[in-house]
Design a protein around this motif. Structure first.
Motif, PDB file in Angstrom:
ATOM      1  N   THR A 183       0.862  -1.177   0.000  1.00 53.73           N
ATOM      2  CA  THR A 183       0.000   0.000   0.000  1.00 53.73           C
ATOM      3  C   THR A 183       0.899   1.226   0.000  1.00 53.73           C
ATOM      4  OG1 THR A 183      -1.721  -1.168   1.216  1.00 53.73           O
ATOM      5  CG2 THR A 183      -1.798   1.238   1.273  1.00 53.73           C
ATOM      6  N   VAL A 184       0.618   2.172  -0.907  1.00 52.73           N
ATOM      7  CA  VAL A 184       1.431   3.374  -1.027  1.00 52.73           C
ATOM      8  C   VAL A 184       0.552   4.615  -0.956  1.00 52.73           C
ATOM      9  CG1 VAL A 184       3.233   2.216  -2.367  1.00 52.73           C
ATOM     10  CG2 VAL A 184       1.352   3.324  -3.561  1.00 52.73           C
ATOM     11  N   ALA A 185       1.149   5.707  -0.509  1.00 52.23           N
ATOM     12  CA  ALA A 185       0.467   6.999  -0.453  1.00 52.23           C
ATOM     13  C   ALA A 185       0.896   7.836  -1.658  1.00 52.23           C
ATOM     14  CB  ALA A 185       0.826   7.732   0.833  1.00 52.23           C
ATOM     15  N   ALA A 186       0.039   8.739  -2.081  1.00 46.62           N
ATOM     16  CA  ALA A 186       0.407   9.662  -3.154  1.00 46.62           C
ATOM     17  C   ALA A 186       1.619  10.464  -2.691  1.00 46.62           C
ATOM     18  CB  ALA A 186      -0.751  10.587  -3.483  1.00 46.62           C
ATOM     19  N   GLY A 187       2.638  10.540  -3.520  1.00 50.91           N
ATOM     20  CA  GLY A 187       3.844  11.283  -3.179  1.00 50.91           C
ATOM     21  C   GLY A 187       4.883  10.470  -2.421  1.00 50.91           C
ATOM     22  N   GLN A 188       4.546   9.243  -2.068  1.00 52.53           N
ATOM     23  CA  GLN A 188       5.491   8.387  -1.347  1.00 52.53           C
ATOM     24  C   GLN A 188       6.560   7.870  -2.308  1.00 52.53           C
ATOM     25  OE1 GLN A 188       3.686   5.037   0.688  1.00 52.53           O
ATOM     26  NE2 GLN A 188       5.542   3.816   0.451  1.00 52.53           N
ATOM     27  N   PRO A 189       7.838   7.917  -1.922  1.00 54.35           N
ATOM     28  CA  PRO A 189       8.870   7.329  -2.775  1.00 54.35           C
ATOM     29  C   PRO A 189       8.630   5.823  -2.931  1.00 54.35           C
ATOM     30  CG  PRO A 189       9.855   8.749  -1.122  1.00 54.35           C
ATOM     31  CD  PRO A 189       8.409   8.575  -0.747  1.00 54.35           C
ATOM     32  N   ILE A 190       8.670   5.352  -4.188  1.00 52.66           N
ATOM     33  CA  ILE A 190       8.460   3.924  -4.442  1.00 52.66           C
ATOM     34  C   ILE A 190       9.642   3.287  -5.166  1.00 52.66           C
ATOM     35  CG2 ILE A 190       5.943   4.016  -4.372  1.00 52.66           C
ATOM     36  CD1 ILE A 190       5.963   4.021  -7.459  1.00 52.66           C
ATOM     37  N   GLY A 191      10.600   4.112  -5.568  1.00 52.07           N
ATOM     38  CA  GLY A 191      11.771   3.581  -6.253  1.00 52.07           C
ATOM     39  C   GLY A 191      12.831   4.641  -6.423  1.00 52.07           C
ATOM     40  N   GLU A 192      13.958   4.208  -7.010  1.00 54.07           N
ATOM     41  CA  GLU A 192      15.073   5.119  -7.251  1.00 54.07           C
ATOM     42  C   GLU A 192      15.513   5.024  -8.707  1.00 54.07           C
ATOM     43  OE1 GLU A 192      17.975   3.751  -4.417  1.00 54.07           O
ATOM     44  OE2 GLU A 192      17.171   5.057  -2.865  1.00 54.07           O
ATOM     45  N   LEU A 193      15.854   6.176  -9.255  1.00 52.07           N
ATOM     46  CA  LEU A 193      16.378   6.255 -10.610  1.00 52.07           C
ATOM     47  C   LEU A 193      17.858   6.614 -10.518  1.00 52.07           C
ATOM     48  CD1 LEU A 193      13.550   8.354 -12.270  1.00 52.07           C
ATOM     49  CD2 LEU A 193      13.813   5.874 -12.258  1.00 52.07           C
ATOM     50  N   GLU A 194      18.644   6.036 -11.398  1.00 51.08           N
ATOM     51  CA  GLU A 194      20.070   6.331 -11.423  1.00 51.08           C
ATOM     52  C   GLU A 194      20.388   7.229 -12.607  1.00 51.08           C
ATOM     53  OE1 GLU A 194      22.129   2.603 -11.559  1.00 51.08           O
ATOM     54  OE2 GLU A 194      21.525   2.062  -9.534  1.00 51.08           O
ATOM     55  N   THR A 195      21.193   8.246 -12.333  1.00 51.85           N
ATOM     56  CA  THR A 195      21.717   9.099 -13.390  1.00 51.85           C
ATOM     57  C   THR A 195      23.232   8.990 -13.337  1.00 51.85           C
ATOM     58  OG1 THR A 195      21.962  11.101 -12.050  1.00 51.85           O
ATOM     59  CG2 THR A 195      19.792  10.714 -13.026  1.00 51.85           C
ATOM     60  N   GLU A 196      23.893   9.648 -14.256  1.00 53.05           N
ATOM     61  CA  GLU A 196      25.348   9.636 -14.249  1.00 53.05           C
ATOM     62  C   GLU A 196      25.915  10.280 -12.989  1.00 53.05           C
ATOM     63  OE1 GLU A 196      26.771  11.449 -17.806  1.00 53.05           O
ATOM     64  OE2 GLU A 196      25.764  10.004 -19.085  1.00 53.05           O
ATOM     65  N   LYS A 197      25.176  11.211 -12.406  1.00 53.93           N
ATOM     66  CA  LYS A 197      25.693  11.988 -11.287  1.00 53.93           C
ATOM     67  C   LYS A 197      25.042  11.698  -9.944  1.00 53.93           C
ATOM     68  CE  LYS A 197      26.908  15.773 -14.312  1.00 53.93           C
ATOM     69  NZ  LYS A 197      26.788  17.179 -14.620  1.00 53.93           N
ATOM     70  N   ALA A 198      23.849  11.092  -9.934  1.00 52.97           N
ATOM     71  CA  ALA A 198      23.133  10.937  -8.674  1.00 52.97           C
ATOM     72  C   ALA A 198      22.085   9.837  -8.752  1.00 52.97           C
ATOM     73  CB  ALA A 198      22.444  12.259  -8.310  1.00 52.97           C
ATOM     74  N   THR A 199      21.599   9.463  -7.581  1.00 56.02           N
ATOM     75  CA  THR A 199      20.447   8.579  -7.473  1.00 56.02           C
ATOM     76  C   THR A 199      19.289   9.425  -6.955  1.00 56.02           C
ATOM     77  OG1 THR A 199      21.845   6.677  -7.011  1.00 56.02           O
ATOM     78  CG2 THR A 199      19.534   6.501  -6.367  1.00 56.02           C
ATOM     79  N   VAL A 200      18.145   9.352  -7.632  1.00 54.66           N
ATOM     80  CA  VAL A 200      17.001  10.202  -7.326  1.00 54.66           C
ATOM     81  C   VAL A 200      15.773   9.329  -7.059  1.00 54.66           C
ATOM     82  CG1 VAL A 200      15.520  12.039  -8.237  1.00 54.66           C
ATOM     83  CG2 VAL A 200      17.923  11.940  -8.894  1.00 54.66           C
ATOM     84  N   GLU A 201      15.035   9.639  -5.986  1.00 54.30           N
ATOM     85  CA  GLU A 201      13.792   8.909  -5.700  1.00 54.30           C
ATOM     86  C   GLU A 201      12.698   9.356  -6.659  1.00 54.30           C
ATOM     87  OE1 GLU A 201      13.958   8.037  -0.953  1.00 54.30           O
ATOM     88  OE2 GLU A 201      13.058   9.913  -1.584  1.00 54.30           O
ATOM     89  N   PHE A 202      11.781   8.423  -6.978  1.00 55.87           N
ATOM     90  CA  PHE A 202      10.572   8.822  -7.691  1.00 55.87           C
ATOM     91  C   PHE A 202       9.374   8.385  -6.867  1.00 55.87           C
ATOM     92  CE2 PHE A 202      11.653   4.717  -9.519  1.00 55.87           C
ATOM     93  CZ  PHE A 202      10.444   4.063  -9.622  1.00 55.87           C
ATOM     94  N   GLU A 203       8.263   9.102  -7.043  1.00 56.04           N
ATOM     95  CA  GLU A 203       7.112   8.973  -6.158  1.00 56.04           C
ATOM     96  C   GLU A 203       5.897   8.358  -6.834  1.00 56.04           C
ATOM     97  OE1 GLU A 203       6.530  13.039  -5.051  1.00 56.04           O
ATOM     98  OE2 GLU A 203       8.255  13.045  -3.714  1.00 56.04           O
ATOM     99  N   SER A 204       5.032   7.807  -5.999  1.00 51.93           N
ATOM    100  CA  SER A 204       3.758   7.290  -6.478  1.00 51.93           C
ATOM    101  C   SER A 204       2.863   8.463  -6.876  1.00 51.93           C
ATOM    102  CB  SER A 204       3.076   6.482  -5.371  1.00 51.93           C
ATOM    103  OG  SER A 204       1.782   6.093  -5.776  1.00 51.93           O
ATOM    104  N   PRO A 205       2.222   8.382  -8.044  1.00 47.50           N
ATOM    105  CA  PRO A 205       1.325   9.462  -8.462  1.00 47.50           C
ATOM    106  C   PRO A 205      -0.045   9.415  -7.783  1.00 47.50           C
ATOM    107  CG  PRO A 205       1.347   7.751 -10.115  1.00 47.50           C
ATOM    108  CD  PRO A 205       2.363   7.359  -9.074  1.00 47.50           C
ATOM    109  N   ALA A 206      -0.340   8.302  -7.075  1.00 48.58           N
ATOM    110  CA  ALA A 206      -1.665   8.141  -6.458  1.00 48.58           C
ATOM    111  C   ALA A 206      -1.547   7.233  -5.241  1.00 48.58           C
ATOM    112  CB  ALA A 206      -2.641   7.530  -7.458  1.00 48.58           C
ATOM    113  N   ALA A 207      -2.523   7.340  -4.350  1.00 49.60           N
ATOM    114  CA  ALA A 207      -2.612   6.425  -3.213  1.00 49.60           C
ATOM    115  C   ALA A 207      -3.279   5.137  -3.673  1.00 49.60           C
ATOM    116  CB  ALA A 207      -3.426   7.064  -2.094  1.00 49.60           C
ATOM    117  N   GLY A 208      -2.844   4.019  -3.132  1.00 46.51           N
ATOM    118  CA  GLY A 208      -3.443   2.742  -3.488  1.00 46.51           C
ATOM    119  C   GLY A 208      -2.481   1.604  -3.250  1.00 46.51           C
ATOM    120  N   THR A 209      -2.602   0.576  -4.088  1.00 54.64           N
ATOM    121  CA  THR A 209      -1.767  -0.616  -3.979  1.00 54.64           C
ATOM    122  C   THR A 209      -0.930  -0.757  -5.240  1.00 54.64           C
ATOM    123  OG1 THR A 209      -3.475  -1.693  -2.656  1.00 54.64           O
ATOM    124  CG2 THR A 209      -1.804  -3.120  -3.639  1.00 54.64           C
ATOM    125  N   LEU A 210       0.367  -0.995  -5.066  1.00 54.99           N
ATOM    126  CA  LEU A 210       1.238  -1.261  -6.208  1.00 54.99           C
ATOM    127  C   LEU A 210       0.878  -2.650  -6.719  1.00 54.99           C
ATOM    128  CD1 LEU A 210       3.646  -0.437  -7.999  1.00 54.99           C
ATOM    129  CD2 LEU A 210       5.136  -1.474  -6.289  1.00 54.99           C
TER     130      LEU A 210
END
Length: 80
Positions: A29-56
């Motif tokens: 179960t995730v909340a809208a805006g909750q980090p659900i994963g990480e993206l890798e770039t050449e310079k950093a690791t950045v979290e990305f968020e759930s666009p909606a509340a619910g179940t993954l």
């Protein structure tokens, strides 16, 4: 209703992103805006968020995948 989670644009000229990890698992179960994963770039690791509340309910692209910006990478069921 299934809400798509799309690969976000990390910079104005970014066309592809790499999924570093999923911090949420299918069935979580995730909340809208909750980090659900990480993206890798050449310079950093950045979290990305759930666009909606619910179940993954589905992860379309696994950690380590390089995916075009705007591509659906997962789905959240918002219960509606």
């Amino acid at each position: 209703m299934r809400v798509p989670v799309e690969m976000p644009r990390l910079g104005y000229d970014t066309e592809v992103g790499k999924i570093g990890s999923w911090t949420a698992k299918v069935g979580d179960t995730v909340a809208a805006g909750q980090p659900i994963g990480e993206l890798e770039t050449e310079k950093a690791t950045v979290e990305f968020e759930s666009p909606a509340a619910g179940t993954l309910v589905e992860i379309v692209h696994a950690a380590g995948s390089e995916v075009a910006v705007g591509t659906v990478i997962a789905y959240i069921d918002d219960g509606k």
